[in-house]
Write an enzyme that holds these catalytic residues in place. Structure first.
Site, short mmCIF file in Angstrom:
data_model
loop_
_atom_site.label_atom_id
_atom_site.label_comp_id
_atom_site.label_asym_id
_atom_site.label_seq_id
_atom_site.Cartn_x
_atom_site.Cartn_y
_atom_site.Cartn_z
N GLN A 126 1.16 -1.45 0.00
CA GLN A 126 -0.10 0.24 0.29
C GLN A 126 0.53 1.52 -0.23
O GLN A 126 1.77 1.51 1.18
CB GLN A 126 -0.90 -0.10 1.06
N GLY A 127 0.47 2.37 -1.25
CA GLY A 127 1.15 3.29 -1.27
C GLY A 127 0.71 4.71 -0.75
O GLY A 127 0.58 5.25 -1.84
N SER A 129 0.92 6.47 3.07
CA SER A 129 1.10 7.25 3.30
C SER A 129 3.29 8.03 2.95
O SER A 129 3.49 7.39 2.57
CB SER A 129 1.96 6.62 5.04
N SER A 161 4.35 -2.17 4.31
CA SER A 161 4.48 -2.73 4.85
C SER A 161 4.55 -3.84 3.89
O SER A 161 4.39 -3.72 2.94
CB SER A 161 3.72 -2.64 5.75
N GLU A 244 -10.86 -2.16 5.16
CA GLU A 244 -10.00 -2.15 5.73
C GLU A 244 -10.31 -2.22 7.37
O GLU A 244 -9.92 -2.67 8.17
CB GLU A 244 -8.73 -1.28 5.67
#
Length: 395
Positions: A126-127, A129, A161, A244
């Site tokens: 996941q890009g 933050s 992550s 999520e």
């Protein structure tokens, strides 16, 4: 409202428990509850066992390759896996990018990406933050300039992550610098093998390499990899984050930690018997069990409300689950570490081979330290309180 499970739901729970008992590989079972993060090989192996059973994409409807579970079945399925515990089906694939693709993607994108997302042939990270855009995600500055049939992407992502083992990244980028913060953002799928991508490790306090910095320097991304409309990515991100948070209470995970703490405490002798005879310890266990039962009931109430509403919109009440779930994860991890005592202090898993109680207490410190992030990732506790104040209390 009747929050008890029906006979059919109890039968399904028993089926899931039996499947885990009979199919979870022995080497993975040996790590269960003793590692803060399963490694990629373990996640892939268990994910594909679930996929062969048709259960890997538990939240997906049948028409997109899911099992078509009811909301209650989805809850039961995830809680049983957390309670065991097993590696979870990769959340980035199953709970996040998959639903975005089948809800907003083109037919061509669905045909290309969904089978590989479901089977874990392509591992996503996941890009979202950035150094200056964490809780205030809309402040992101990673840019995507359109050039012919490609975007040229430049910027930096952080706390990404599993980026070091990922094949793809779903990424929010700014495609209109003149627009308001929440506008001018697009949602791209980026192949991690593309030239210009650099991944640098971030070693967290638990000693694990789980998170990373990702630098994007003139990374070329085909327009065909943009999901939905240009400059509408914020809408897709809100949809994704709602999915999520729905399953983020993680009651089963905390229950498993409490059970392990009690088991460890039974073997620790004090002046007046085992640790389980200590009134202070017993009170902590009882308080946590009450809190977890209340959290479970709250989760079922929210599921019931979503089922009756049936409009697909994220429920702000899911922030209650995230807030209280994160706090109970930390409390259960603290209980586990306290029960393990000095034997749980080492972060080095190889010390388990020394015997003398190290094996039984293995991972307690790493789990405790890793749990400190639970009130930050997925939206910090402060953000969840703001959502509750605005979305539920109308403040």
């Amino acid at each position: 409202m009747d929050l008890s499970f029906s006979p059919e739901e109890i039968a399904f729970r028993d089926e899931v428990r039996a499947f885990i008992r009979d199919n979870l590989p022995a080497d993975i079972r040996a790590k269960a509850g003793r590692v803060a993060h399963f490694d990629k090989a373990d996640v892939v192996a268990w994910h594909r066992i679930l996929d062969a059973r048709g259960w890997a994409a538990s939240h997906w409807p049948r028409e997109h390759g899911g099992p078509g579970f009811s909301p209650v079945q989805r809850y039961i399925f995830m809680e049983e896996m957390l309670r065991a515990p097993t590696p979870e089906p990769l959340s980035f694939n199953i709970n996040m990018v998959g639903p975005v693709v089948y809800t907003f993607g083109s037919d061509a994108q669905k045909a290309r990406f969904l089978p590989r997302i479901r089977s874990l042939d392509w591992w996503f990270c996941q890009g979202f933050s950035e150094p200056g855009a964490g809780s205030d995600l809309a402040a992101l500055r990673t840019s995507a300039r359109r050039e012919g049939d490609e975007y040229i992407v430049n910027g930096q992502k952080i706390w990404t992550s599993t980026a070091h083992v990922a094949d793809w990244m779903f990424c929010l980028v700014r495609t209109d610098a003149a627009a308001k913060k929440q506008e001018g953002i697009s949602f791209l799928l980026i192949d991690m093998r593309t030239p210009g991508i650099t991944v640098r490790p971030i070693i967290t306090i638990d000693g694990a390499h789980h998170t990373n910095e990702v630098f994007l320097d003139d990374v070329r991304v085909p327009l065909a990899n943009r999901i939905g409309e240009e400059n509408k990515g914020w809408d897709y991100a809100k949809f994704l984050l709602g999915n999520e948070r729905t399953g983020i209470a993680r009651v089963g995970l905390s229950q498993g930690r409490v059970s392990r703490a009690v088991s460890l405490a039974c073997g620790i002798e004090g002046l007046d018997g085992s640790l389980t005879d200590d009134q202070g310890f017993r009170r902590r266990v009882i308080d946590l069990e009450i809190e977890l039962k209340a959290l479970e009931i709250t989760a079922l109430r929210i599921i019931d409300r979503q089922r009756r509403r049936n409009d697909g919109r994220p429920d702000p009440a899911s922030s209650v689950l995230k807030l209280r779930g994160a706090e109970t994860q930390q409390a259960s991890a603290q209980l586990l570490l306290d029960a393990a005592g000095r034997l749980g202090a080492p972060l080095d898993a190889d010390l388990a081979a020394l015997g003398g109680g190290f094996a039984e207490a293995q991972g307690a410190a790493a789990i405790h330290l890793g749990a400190r992030a639970a009130t930050i990732y997925g939206g910090s506790s402060e953000i969840q309180k703001n959502i509750i104040a605005k979305g539920i209390l109308g403040l």
